[in-house]
Design a protein around this motif. Structure first.
Motif, mmCIF file in Angstrom:
data_model
loop_
_atom_site.group_PDB
_atom_site.id
_atom_site.type_symbol
_atom_site.label_atom_id
_atom_site.label_comp_id
_atom_site.label_asym_id
_atom_site.label_seq_id
_atom_site.Cartn_x
_atom_site.Cartn_y
_atom_site.Cartn_z
ATOM 1 N N GLY A 1 -5.150 0.888 0.191
ATOM 2 C CA GLY A 1 -4.897 1.013 1.617
ATOM 3 C C GLY A 1 -4.717 2.455 2.055
ATOM 4 N N PHE A 2 -4.408 2.637 3.343
ATOM 5 C CA PHE A 2 -4.208 3.973 3.895
ATOM 6 C C PHE A 2 -2.856 4.546 3.465
ATOM 7 N N TYR A 3 -2.811 5.882 3.427
ATOM 8 C CA TYR A 3 -1.546 6.549 3.104
ATOM 9 C C TYR A 3 -1.550 7.972 3.680
ATOM 10 N N SER B 1 -4.057 -3.609 -4.237
ATOM 11 C CA SER B 1 -4.839 -3.753 -3.006
ATOM 12 C C SER B 1 -5.242 -2.433 -2.361
ATOM 13 N N THR C 1 4.636 1.300 4.878
ATOM 14 C CA THR C 1 4.542 -0.061 4.335
ATOM 15 C C THR C 1 4.997 -0.151 2.885
ATOM 16 N N GLU D 1 -8.846 2.940 -2.671
ATOM 17 C CA GLU D 1 -9.653 1.744 -2.845
ATOM 18 C C GLU D 1 -8.910 0.705 -3.691
ATOM 19 N N ARG D 2 -9.245 -0.520 -3.465
ATOM 20 C CA ARG D 2 -8.690 -1.593 -4.281
ATOM 21 C C ARG D 2 -9.153 -1.403 -5.721
ATOM 22 N N SER E 1 0.050 1.347 7.368
ATOM 23 C CA SER E 1 -0.759 0.164 7.662
ATOM 24 C C SER E 1 -2.114 0.477 8.269
ATOM 25 N N GLU E 2 -2.309 1.696 8.770
ATOM 26 C CA GLU E 2 -3.558 2.032 9.444
ATOM 27 C C GLU E 2 -3.856 3.516 9.322
ATOM 28 N N ARG E 3 -5.077 3.892 9.612
ATOM 29 C CA ARG E 3 -5.475 5.298 9.556
ATOM 30 C C ARG E 3 -4.806 6.054 10.698
ATOM 31 N N PRO F 1 2.525 4.951 1.807
ATOM 32 C CA PRO F 1 1.529 4.009 2.326
ATOM 33 C C PRO F 1 1.799 3.672 3.789
ATOM 34 N N PHE G 1 -7.204 7.223 1.789
ATOM 35 C CA PHE G 1 -7.414 5.791 1.594
ATOM 36 C C PHE G 1 -7.628 5.526 0.113
#
Length: 350
Positions: free
Chosen positions: A193-195, A191, A230, A272-273, A256-258, A254, A270
């Motif tokens: 996500g941000f990190y 998936s 996360t 990508e999936r 949950s948000e920027r 990782p 970020f």
């Protein structure tokens, strides 16, 4: 009566002479043994730091099968402790007083005897060497005044035990390092996500040390800024030049948000999936190369997917040596980017 008086005076003279003799003796002892362990310093430290691992190599278990051990709530790190009882040697207890990871452990051991408790200081010194880790085991203390004469015999009494203990520790650790499994888990949809991350370029043979430093830096930022992670730490490989022995990679966690990280070396990225071929390594990090080789071989064997050169492979450290002392229980997930292969149906029909 005079006879008894003479006996008393003789005994007094003997006691005085003995006291004078004992006063001239050095009652201190410091018995040290060293062994070169072919393993990374952090691996040696983490295995040694947990008292529960000592049952696997303690030399005293070879000579006394009646030992029964009870651990405190904490078995590793500062404040860790355990006690034991024995039908042969009696009881005792041990406690870790100070930890300087991954360089030193300072402990205290107390033997319960009919004459009272007898304590010694135990210390472990670990030095990183080209061949692995130089591990030193020292036991030192001060004999009571009346038994000072026994101090000179501590070298002969403790030395062989320490040598055997270091030998057994080495053998046990090497067995753990050799236990590993590599399993291909198929194609997965990751998936992303941000990190939070830091990046570097370095020589491949210096990569492991850099990874530890970088993971520690991101962990420190996460902790000081109360950031909620996360998932587990991971490494993204941007370039890997085997011919020139260099690599460029990022280490991150990782989130949950920027997160805005102004004024810090820690950056926000970020992912990508994407579609990946997933491989699981269960075992010590020294087996990582074999795991990556098998992971790449699996990708090359795929018929419906091929390696995606536009993606970047990465690995996730599900657990780590700080919470998993046994190297054989470490889990590393390897993700290699893949893309579907377009099948020419006409060529198949022909």
């Amino acid at each position: 009566m005079r006879f008894l008086k003479n006996i008393f005076l003789l005994l007094l003279v003997i006691i005085v002479i003995a006291a004078i003799y004992l006063a001239t003796l050095d009652g201190s002892y410091d018995v040290v043994r060293t062994r070169m362990i072919k393993a990374d310093q952090s691996v040696v430290f983490n295995d040694l730091n947990d008292y529960k691992n000592w049952e696997e190599w303690g030399p005293w278990y070879e000579t006394d099968s009646t030992i029964r051990v009870q651990y405190a709530d904490v078995s590793s790190g500062t404040g860790a402790a355990y006690s034991w009882t024995s039908d042969i040697e009696g009881g005792g207890r041990m406690k870790t007083n100070a930890v300087a990871e991954p360089d030193r452990l300072d402990q205290e051991i107390v033997f319960e005897t009919p004459f009272g408790d007898m304590g010694s200081d135990v210390y472990w010194i670990l030095k990183k060497k080209k061949e692995g880790t130089e591990l030193t085991w020292g036991i030192k203390g001060e004999m009571p005044f009346i038994s000072r004469f026994m101090a000179s015999g501590m070298e002969e009494q403790l030395g062989p035990m320490q040598e055997r203990g270091l030998e057994l520790f080495d053998e046990n650790l090497q067995r753990k390092l050799q236990v590993y499994t590599i399993d291909s888990l198929g194609i997965v949809d990751y998936s992303g996500g941000f990190y939070l991350y830091v990046s570097t370029s370095t020589k491949i043979n210096n990569m492991a040390l850099k990874q530890k430093e970088m993971i520690a830096a991101v962990e420190d930022y996460v902790s000081k800024n109360n950031v909620r992670s996360t998932g587990s730490a991971f490494t993204i490989y941007h370039k890997f030049d085997q011919e020139n022995g260099t690599t460029m990679f990022s280490v991150g966690y990782p989130v949950s948000e920027r997160i805005i990280t102004q004024g810090s070396d820690i950056l926000t990225g970020f992912m990508e999936r994407g579609t990946y071929s997933k491989t699981l390594l269960k075992g010590a990090y020294v087996n990582s190369q074999q795991a990556w080789d098998k992971a790449m071989y699996h990708v090359e064997s795929l018929t419906n997917y091929a390696y995606d050169e536009n993606g970047e492979p990465f690995e996730i450290y599900v657990n780590n040596p700080s919470n998993t002392p046994n190297p054989a229980a470490l889990l590393t997930e390897i993700y290699i980017p893949v893309k579907p292969v377009k099948i020419n149906r006409e060529s198949i029909m022909n």
